[in-house]
Design an enzyme around this catalytic site. Structure first.
Site, PDB file in Angstrom:
ATOM      1  N   ARG A  70      -1.488  -3.951  15.689  1.00  0.00           N
ATOM      2  CA  ARG A  70      -0.565  -3.446  14.658  1.00  0.00           C
ATOM      3  C   ARG A  70       0.433  -4.550  14.270  1.00  0.00           C
ATOM      4  NH1 ARG A  70       3.487  -0.713  16.493  1.00  0.00           N
ATOM      5  NH2 ARG A  70       2.234   0.621  17.863  1.00  0.00           N
ATOM      6  N   TYR A 104       2.596   2.390 -12.869  1.00  0.00           N
ATOM      7  CA  TYR A 104       1.493   3.176 -12.298  1.00  0.00           C
ATOM      8  C   TYR A 104       2.088   4.502 -11.789  1.00  0.00           C
ATOM      9  CZ  TYR A 104      -1.559   4.914  -8.668  1.00  0.00           C
ATOM     10  OH  TYR A 104      -2.310   5.744  -7.884  1.00  0.00           O
ATOM     11  N   ASP A 163       5.161  -5.978  -9.787  1.00  0.00           N
ATOM     12  CA  ASP A 163       3.796  -5.533  -9.489  1.00  0.00           C
ATOM     13  C   ASP A 163       2.866  -6.349 -10.383  1.00  0.00           C
ATOM     14  OD1 ASP A 163       1.315  -4.252  -9.411  1.00  0.00           O
ATOM     15  OD2 ASP A 163       2.207  -2.280  -9.038  1.00  0.00           O
ATOM     16  N   LYS A 196      -7.629  -3.663  -6.370  1.00  0.00           N
ATOM     17  CA  LYS A 196      -8.061  -3.978  -7.745  1.00  0.00           C
ATOM     18  C   LYS A 196      -8.683  -5.387  -7.812  1.00  0.00           C
ATOM     19  CE  LYS A 196      -5.755  -0.141  -8.280  1.00  0.00           C
ATOM     20  NZ  LYS A 196      -6.365   1.099  -7.875  1.00  0.00           N
TER      21      LYS A 196
END
Ligand SMILES: Cc1ncc(COP(=O)(O)O)c(C=O)c1O
Length: 385
Positions: free
Chosen positions: A52, A104, A176, A201
């Site tokens: 982690r 978005y 972004d 993406k």
């Protein structure tokens, strides 16, 4: 002696963080599917304690993405939303985030329906005019959060102008950059502090895994985000890190085709009699076309267009064959979607109206198939209207 030349983008995409494996010489980064690491003694280890916190495959991807965006460090997360969530959890109750008003849909959902319950304040403005940013920054504003081009209206904000304002006001600028990828736009070079991507993406590019990244220009942000990876644990798995590493190697080549075909499809749509309007920064009538040309080195693959009504949009979307009807974008395959009922459903009719998302709006992410096949498919689908 001349200083060594910085390798070009395509070279960095293939080699940064992707050096041959020191143990075997393997040319691809190994996947380390391990949760823990054997330690040599108390406090003695090889730099890895628990996955982690750090994992070698993840470290390689973070190095690669930092090099592509021109940042000092990058942190990868289990999705784009997890990356955006990590950014706002760096803040404290009472802090304000000033956002662009055309984001978005998942981003305002997280901000308004989750994070506002933890005492964070969010407000939304049209950032295509940098003066609006200057006016809307408050005493408690800590972050200006911008998407450019916006999703789905493809509006462009002036990153150099906004970052100058943010610097003066001591506010961090977060961009972004999902739609452009670092291949076409480099927000950190224009003065942004943090760049976020849904790696789902263009960075991955093959629609086969979710992921997110935050690339940092400042050490304090990089350290805080590493702490948040460890503290809240929304990290990307080694296998999915490897998928992004693999996808990124062809980013430059893919983006060239996405851009070329994007321009061709936008031109086709803008001349089509069934299409009422086309939103694409590469078109000369786009309101920020001149800024787009200055700020980005390509116009990309994302186009929205107006079919006139929900009925028309539905008729054409039922007919597409090469273009796949579905949410998401940035894959090698052409994806076509209906923002009002898919990505931006959560905004409600009023929220959508405010930013110009109509029921007839269709968004296309132009893939890298033969462009003539994409055009033929769109033609036969538009014939149904
Ligand atoms: C511009 C943009 N940012 C962030 C996200 C969220 O990313 P993810 O779906 O990987 O959580 C998306 C998803 O579509 C997006 O389009």
């Amino acid at each position: 002696m001349k200083p060594p030349k910085t390798p070009g983008f395509a070279t960095r995409a293939i080699h940064a963080g992707q050096e041959p494996d020191p143990l075997t010489g393997a040319v691809t980064v190994p996947i380390y599917p391990t949760s823990t690491y054997v330690q040599q003694g108390i406090g003695e280890n090889k730099g890895y304690e628990y996955s982690r916190v750090t994992n070698p495959t993840r470290s390689r991807l973070e190095e690669n993405l930092a090099a592509l965006e021109g940042g000092i460090e990058a942190r990868v997360f289990s999705s784009g939303m997890a990356a955006i969530h990590a950014i706002v959890t760096m803040l404290k109750s009472g802090d304000h985030v000033l956002c662009g008003n055309d984001l978005y849909g998942g981003t305002p959902r997280l901000f308004n329906q989750v994070m506002s319950d933890f005492g964070l304040e969010f407000s939304y403005i049209d950032t295509t005019d940098a003066n609006n940013v200057e006016r809307a920054i408050r005493k408690n504003t800590r972050i200006v959060y911008v998407e450019t081009p916006t999703n789905p209206m493809m509006r462009i904000s002036d990153l150099a102008a906004i970052s100058a304002i943010c610097r003066r006001k001591k506010v961090a600028l977060v961009v972004d950059n999902t739609f452009m990828s670092p291949y076409f736009q480099q927000p950190l070079a224009l003065g942004a502090d943090l760049v976020v991507h849904s790696t789902t993406k263009f960075l991955n590019g093959h629609s086969d895994g979710l992921g997110g990244v935050v690339v940092c220009a400042r050490k304090d942000h990089a350290e805080k985000l590493a702490f948040l990876q460890k503290a809240s644990g929304a990290i990307l798995s080694p296998f999915e890190c490897w998928l992004v590493l693999r996808g990124v190697k062809t980013l430059a080549a893919r983006m060239e085709i996405h851009d070329r075909s994007g321009r061709t499809v936008a031109d086709f749509l803008s001349k089509h009699n069934k299409v009422e309007a086309v939103f694409y920064p590469g078109l000369i009538h786009h309101p920020e076309h001149a800024l787009a040309k200055r700020q980005m080195s390509g116009f990309g693959a994302m186009i929205s267009f107006e079919t006139g009504s929900l009925k028309n949009a539905n008729k054409m979307l039922k007919k597409v064959r090469i273009c796949s009807l579905g949410e998401s974008l940035g894959g090698v395959e052409t994806l076509i979607s209906h923002p009002a009922t898919m990505t931006h459903a959560g905004l409600g009719p009023k929220g959508r109206k405010e930013i110009g998302i109509t029921d007839g709006l269709v968004r296309i992410s132009v893939g890298i198939e033969d462009v003539d096949d994409i055009l033929d498919d769109l033609q036969q689908a538009l014939d149904a209207i």
